[in-house]
Design a protein around this motif. Structure first.
Motif, mmCIF file in Angstrom:
data_model
loop_
_atom_site.group_PDB
_atom_site.id
_atom_site.type_symbol
_atom_site.label_atom_id
_atom_site.label_comp_id
_atom_site.label_asym_id
_atom_site.label_seq_id
_atom_site.Cartn_x
_atom_site.Cartn_y
_atom_site.Cartn_z
ATOM 1 N N LYS A 1 0.759 -1.171 0.074
ATOM 2 C CA LYS A 1 -0.049 0.026 -0.169
ATOM 3 C C LYS A 1 0.813 1.153 0.112
ATOM 4 C CE LYS A 1 -3.533 -2.598 -0.078
ATOM 5 N NZ LYS A 1 -4.067 -2.904 -1.434
ATOM 6 N N VAL A 2 1.770 1.290 0.874
ATOM 7 C CA VAL A 2 2.601 2.639 0.990
ATOM 8 C C VAL A 2 3.967 2.113 0.771
ATOM 9 C CG1 VAL A 2 3.362 4.563 2.281
ATOM 10 C CG2 VAL A 2 0.956 3.602 2.191
ATOM 11 N N THR A 3 4.822 2.908 -0.100
ATOM 12 C CA THR A 3 6.299 2.375 -0.108
ATOM 13 C C THR A 3 7.120 3.619 0.423
ATOM 14 O OG1 THR A 3 6.101 0.973 -1.761
ATOM 15 C CG2 THR A 3 8.214 1.836 -1.548
ATOM 16 N N ILE A 4 8.087 3.525 1.324
ATOM 17 C CA ILE A 4 9.150 4.750 1.434
ATOM 18 C C ILE A 4 10.356 4.397 0.763
ATOM 19 C CG2 ILE A 4 10.402 6.041 3.276
ATOM 20 C CD1 ILE A 4 8.104 5.269 5.288
ATOM 21 N N LEU A 5 10.955 5.115 -0.034
ATOM 22 C CA LEU A 5 11.846 5.026 -0.934
ATOM 23 C C LEU A 5 13.119 6.158 -0.298
ATOM 24 C CD1 LEU A 5 13.551 4.340 -3.570
ATOM 25 C CD2 LEU A 5 12.502 6.387 -4.546
ATOM 26 N N PHE A 6 14.223 5.367 -0.256
ATOM 27 C CA PHE A 6 15.463 6.246 0.228
ATOM 28 C C PHE A 6 16.341 6.318 -0.970
ATOM 29 C CE2 PHE A 6 14.871 4.387 4.680
ATOM 30 C CZ PHE A 6 14.460 5.668 5.177
ATOM 31 N N ALA A 7 15.987 7.516 -1.730
ATOM 32 C CA ALA A 7 16.673 7.744 -2.960
ATOM 33 C C ALA A 7 18.324 7.957 -3.183
ATOM 34 C CB ALA A 7 15.884 8.863 -3.758
ATOM 35 N N ASP A 8 18.921 7.057 -2.725
ATOM 36 C CA ASP A 8 20.483 7.240 -2.551
ATOM 37 C C ASP A 8 21.190 7.613 -4.011
ATOM 38 O OD1 ASP A 8 19.742 4.770 -3.540
ATOM 39 O OD2 ASP A 8 21.359 3.709 -2.294
ATOM 40 N N LEU A 9 20.459 6.966 -4.994
ATOM 41 C CA LEU A 9 21.156 7.378 -6.450
ATOM 42 C C LEU A 9 20.533 8.718 -6.696
ATOM 43 C CD1 LEU A 9 22.818 6.272 -8.567
ATOM 44 C CD2 LEU A 9 20.665 5.191 -9.536
ATOM 45 N N LEU B 1 6.618 -1.646 8.671
ATOM 46 C CA LEU B 1 7.537 -0.890 7.858
ATOM 47 C C LEU B 1 8.839 -1.814 7.162
ATOM 48 C CD1 LEU B 1 7.915 2.190 10.311
ATOM 49 C CD2 LEU B 1 6.526 2.159 8.163
ATOM 50 N N LYS B 2 8.794 -1.446 6.031
ATOM 51 C CA LYS B 2 10.270 -2.013 5.304
ATOM 52 C C LYS B 2 10.489 -0.994 4.517
ATOM 53 C CE LYS B 2 9.893 -6.120 7.185
ATOM 54 N NZ LYS B 2 10.763 -6.699 8.129
ATOM 55 N N PHE B 3 11.953 -0.768 4.015
ATOM 56 C CA PHE B 3 12.256 0.375 3.288
ATOM 57 C C PHE B 3 13.078 -0.230 1.870
ATOM 58 C CE2 PHE B 3 12.175 1.537 7.782
ATOM 59 C CZ PHE B 3 11.530 2.818 7.756
ATOM 60 N N VAL B 4 12.936 0.574 1.089
ATOM 61 C CA VAL B 4 13.380 0.299 -0.548
ATOM 62 C C VAL B 4 14.422 1.602 -0.550
ATOM 63 C CG1 VAL B 4 13.115 0.294 -2.780
ATOM 64 C CG2 VAL B 4 11.639 -0.741 -1.447
ATOM 65 N N LYS B 5 15.834 1.189 -1.040
ATOM 66 C CA LYS B 5 16.614 2.085 -1.530
ATOM 67 C C LYS B 5 16.821 1.948 -2.984
ATOM 68 C CE LYS B 5 20.283 0.031 0.263
ATOM 69 N NZ LYS B 5 21.614 -0.364 0.525
ATOM 70 N N GLY B 6 16.974 3.318 -3.594
ATOM 71 C CA GLY B 6 16.939 3.389 -5.153
ATOM 72 C C GLY B 6 17.951 2.650 -5.667
ATOM 73 N N THR B 7 18.996 2.178 -5.109
ATOM 74 C CA THR B 7 19.876 1.300 -6.020
ATOM 75 C C THR B 7 19.297 -0.128 -5.805
ATOM 76 O OG1 THR B 7 21.228 1.432 -3.812
ATOM 77 C CG2 THR B 7 21.859 2.724 -5.734
ATOM 78 N N ASP B 8 18.518 -0.423 -4.834
ATOM 79 C CA ASP B 8 17.989 -1.913 -4.996
ATOM 80 C C ASP B 8 17.171 -2.173 -6.228
ATOM 81 O OD1 ASP B 8 18.816 -2.246 -2.265
ATOM 82 O OD2 ASP B 8 17.088 -1.791 -1.461
ATOM 83 N N PHE B 9 16.695 -1.091 -6.970
ATOM 84 C CA PHE B 9 15.893 -1.554 -8.214
ATOM 85 C C PHE B 9 16.170 -0.671 -9.481
ATOM 86 C CE2 PHE B 9 13.334 1.795 -6.056
ATOM 87 C CZ PHE B 9 12.619 2.454 -7.237
ATOM 88 N N GLN B 10 16.755 0.506 -9.052
ATOM 89 C CA GLN B 10 17.233 1.198 -10.314
ATOM 90 C C GLN B 10 18.288 1.021 -11.109
ATOM 91 O OE1 GLN B 10 17.528 4.826 -7.819
ATOM 92 N NE2 GLN B 10 15.457 5.321 -7.928
ATOM 93 N N LEU B 11 18.877 -0.197 -10.828
ATOM 94 C CA LEU B 11 20.273 -0.415 -11.612
ATOM 95 C C LEU B 11 19.904 -1.801 -12.364
ATOM 96 C CD1 LEU B 11 22.912 0.077 -8.781
ATOM 97 C CD2 LEU B 11 22.304 1.527 -10.483
ATOM 98 N N SER B 12 18.528 -2.202 -12.183
ATOM 99 C CA SER B 12 18.022 -3.630 -12.844
ATOM 100 C C SER B 12 18.128 -3.338 -14.502
ATOM 101 C CB SER B 12 16.546 -3.886 -12.424
ATOM 102 O OG SER B 12 15.586 -3.055 -13.005
ATOM 103 N N ARG B 13 17.934 -4.309 -15.306
ATOM 104 C CA ARG B 13 18.056 -4.195 -16.740
ATOM 105 C C ARG B 13 16.735 -3.594 -17.131
ATOM 106 N NH1 ARG B 13 15.908 -6.899 -21.237
ATOM 107 N NH2 ARG B 13 17.358 -6.987 -22.916
ATOM 108 N N GLU B 14 15.544 -3.796 -16.526
ATOM 109 C CA GLU B 14 14.073 -3.368 -16.970
ATOM 110 C C GLU B 14 14.142 -2.016 -17.021
ATOM 111 O OE1 GLU B 14 14.487 -5.581 -15.093
ATOM 112 O OE2 GLU B 14 14.147 -7.535 -16.058
ATOM 113 N N TYR B 15 14.677 -1.432 -15.576
ATOM 114 C CA TYR B 15 14.757 0.095 -15.305
ATOM 115 C C TYR B 15 15.481 0.835 -16.086
ATOM 116 C CZ TYR B 15 14.333 4.240 -12.109
ATOM 117 O OH TYR B 15 14.304 5.113 -11.654
ATOM 118 N N THR B 16 16.742 0.196 -16.267
ATOM 119 C CA THR B 16 17.875 0.890 -17.133
ATOM 120 C C THR B 16 17.323 1.100 -18.556
ATOM 121 O OG1 THR B 16 19.486 -0.129 -15.759
ATOM 122 C CG2 THR B 16 20.177 1.045 -17.810
ATOM 123 N N LEU B 17 16.512 0.249 -18.887
ATOM 124 C CA LEU B 17 16.191 0.397 -20.463
ATOM 125 C C LEU B 17 15.052 1.499 -20.464
ATOM 126 C CD1 LEU B 17 15.663 -3.351 -21.545
ATOM 127 C CD2 LEU B 17 17.310 -1.679 -22.413
#
Length: 550
Positions: free
Chosen positions: A91-99, A138-154
């Motif tokens: 429902k809600v995501t908190i993103l730590f946008a390190d990149l 609460l669980k947390f996502v960092k930008g580098t957890d998914f922003q370096l994936s193949r799909e995101y990069t494309l």
């Protein structure tokens, strides 16, 4: 997860909770439609740059609203994959946008990204604990957890083939540090924030109103990739203690989340809070956006002696604002009440970070300034690295100006710098700046040069001007409209710390820093790409561009 009927919230009540204290909603019709069918999936992101301050409780209060509206908090790549495989809704995501933090003019050096992301996670968890938000959700996502994936990069590459330079710069204008010759990294920043909405699988993004241009950028470009347009929820920007936007780079405008009880009291006591003035009042803003929404009994108590009317209890901000405007509540009573509430909020956060482990994390995430090395590897005379924070720059009003009796090329100015007595300033502008252009105007003055005598007249400061060589032309720098004598002038990101009491001539601190001071292509004054500012905005010159400051 409970249903709307089980938790007692109708779609209309959930909408009210979600919209409470927001400044703007883009896509409200779609929001209402979604709430009729299911719970809203939303994310809030923060770039891990400067140390979070008390205004971070504003989005925390909204996250509490979202939880009350039956929205769960989620983050963390492993948990994300696990929950998605199990078919559960997030429902809600908190993103730590390190990149993002690195891309924004390298505000967070690459080697500090991990430490800062960890610091943000620990600090925000402590904040949420202090307001009673259950951490098991609460669980947390960092930008580098998914922003370096193949799909995101494309997708990033696809967007670069659609987005113009103009649109990228415009989108980041209020968020990414603006310089005359921007790096490509700053223009990629808005692209990533737009794509986050798709790759985090949300219905809405929540953020400050300063991100509106990025939100409208996302609405324009995501559909061009075949993705749906998202809803955008915007908080207002809470005024800082000086009356301007609260900033991590201006220590005087903010209360750090780890400030001591005494520091909080001192900063609130010195805050801008003019009797009866409700405009840009950061003290009142804290009550509206932080204290009342997070109060367990929905009360704000102003303690007063019986001689001043006794204690006043407010459950509604409008009533408090009206009482303050009518001068029924005095700043001398409001400030201690706010300081007391803030210290209650901050005490659990301070306790959590009062351990050797947490103190080490703070020093790793925000290491102290480096020292100049002497010939044997020690600090050179114990001095800190050269920094524009050493300069005592202030707004001054030129009360009077006349040509020097002994030298026709010199002006003698009487300048109000917010001190008990005006200072005398001698400048060599008599043949390049008309006298009438100076008298009565505001300027920017360097106030900690060693006083010297020029043609028999003492000079106690220096008026800064933009200077064009061919043809010769000088323009005094102009503080933002509304500035007052004595207002601090600083270089953005270099506002922490006290200036030198006096710049020693032999060290040539001013001369070394001055070479990087310029008026850029927009006539905005900057030092090495960082804007010269007051609490009201950037310092400019009237018309000169791409020239030095002298």
């Amino acid at each position: 997860m409970t249903t709307n009927a089980e938790n007692g919230f109708s779609p209309e009540e959930k909408l009210r909770l979600i919209k409470r204290n927001l400044q703007e909603v883009l896509g409200e019709a779609e929001l209402k439609k979604i709430l009729q069918e299911k719970d809203l999936k939303v994310y809030w992101g923060t770039a891990t740059t400067g140390r979070p301050h008390i205004a971070y409780f504003v989005p925390m209060a909204k996250i509490a609203d979202l939880l009350r509206a039956d929205c769960e908090e989620v983050l963390g790549e492993a948990e994300l994959k696990k929950i998605l495989l199990e078919g559960k809704d997030l429902k809600v995501t908190i993103l730590f946008a390190d990149l993002h933090a690195y891309l924004d003019n390298m505000k967070a050096p690459w080697e500090l990204l991990q430490h800062r992301a960890t610091y943000y996670e620990c600090l925000i968890k402590a904040m949420l604990e202090s307001i009673g938000v259950p951490l098991e959700k609460l669980k947390f996502v960092k930008g580098t957890d998914f922003q370096l994936s193949r799909e995101y990069t494309l997708d990033v590459y696809k967007l670069t083939s659609l987005v113009t330079e103009h649109d990228a710069k415009k989108a980041g204008a209020e968020v990414v540090k603006q310089v005359e010759h921007p790096l490509l990294s700053g223009m990629i920043y808005p692209l990533l924030q737009a794509l986050d909405e798709q790759h985090l699988s949300v219905d809405a993004q929540f953020g400050g109103v300063d991100q509106r241009k990025i939100f409208t950028f996302a609405e324009k470009y995501l559909p061009q990739l075949g993705y749906k347009k998202r809803i955008h929820l915007m908080n207002p920007m809470v005024p800082g203690l000086t009356g301007d936007k609260m900033s991590s780079s201006d220590d005087s405008s903010k209360i750090d989340l780890l400030d001591s009880e005494a520091q909080v009291k001192k900063k609130v006591k010195g805050a801008f809070c003019e009797e009866g003035n409700i405009s840009n009042n950061g003290v009142l803003a804290f009550v509206k956006y932080v204290i009342l929404p997070l109060s367990q009994n929905h009360e704000f108590v102003v303690q007063r002696s019986d001689d001043h009317g006794g204690d006043a209890v407010f459950t509604d901000f409008d009533a408090l604002e009206k009482a303050f405007e009518d001068k029924l509540v005095h700043p001398g009573d409001l400030k201690p009440a706010v300081a007391k509430c803030l210290n209650i909020l901050l005490e659990p956060v301070r306790r959590k970070f009062d351990t050797p482990e947490m103190k080490k994390l703070v020093s790793q995430a925000y290491p102290p300034p480096s020292k100049k090395k002497g010939p044997k590897g020690g600090a050179a005379g114990g001095e800190s690295e050269l920094s524009p924070s050493m300069l005592d720059l202030r707004v001054g009003r030129i009360n009077d100006v006349k040509v020097h009796a002994e030298a026709s090329a010199l002006y003698v100015q009487e300048v109000n710098l917010g001190e008990e007595k005006p200072r005398t300033v001698v400048s060599g502008l008599a043949q390049v700046v008309p006298l009438d252009d100076l008298k009565g105007r505001l300027g920017v003055f360097l106030c900690n040069l060693k006083p010297r005598t020029i043609q028999g007249t003492p000079s106690q400061a220096m008026l800064l001007c933009a200077a064009q060589e061919e043809p010769a032309k000088f323009e005094p720098l102009g503080p933002p409209e509304g500035s007052a004598p004595g207002d601090r002038v600083y270089i953005d990101d270099y506002a922490v710390g006290e200036p030198e009491a006096e710049l020693k001539p032999k060290k040539k601190i001013w001369e070394k820093l001055q070479v990087d001071l310029v008026a850029n292509g927009d006539s905005i004054v900057e030092w090495s790409g960082h804007q010269m500012k007051t609490k009201l905005g950037p310092v400019t010159c009237r018309s000169l561009k791409n020239v030095s400051i002298k």
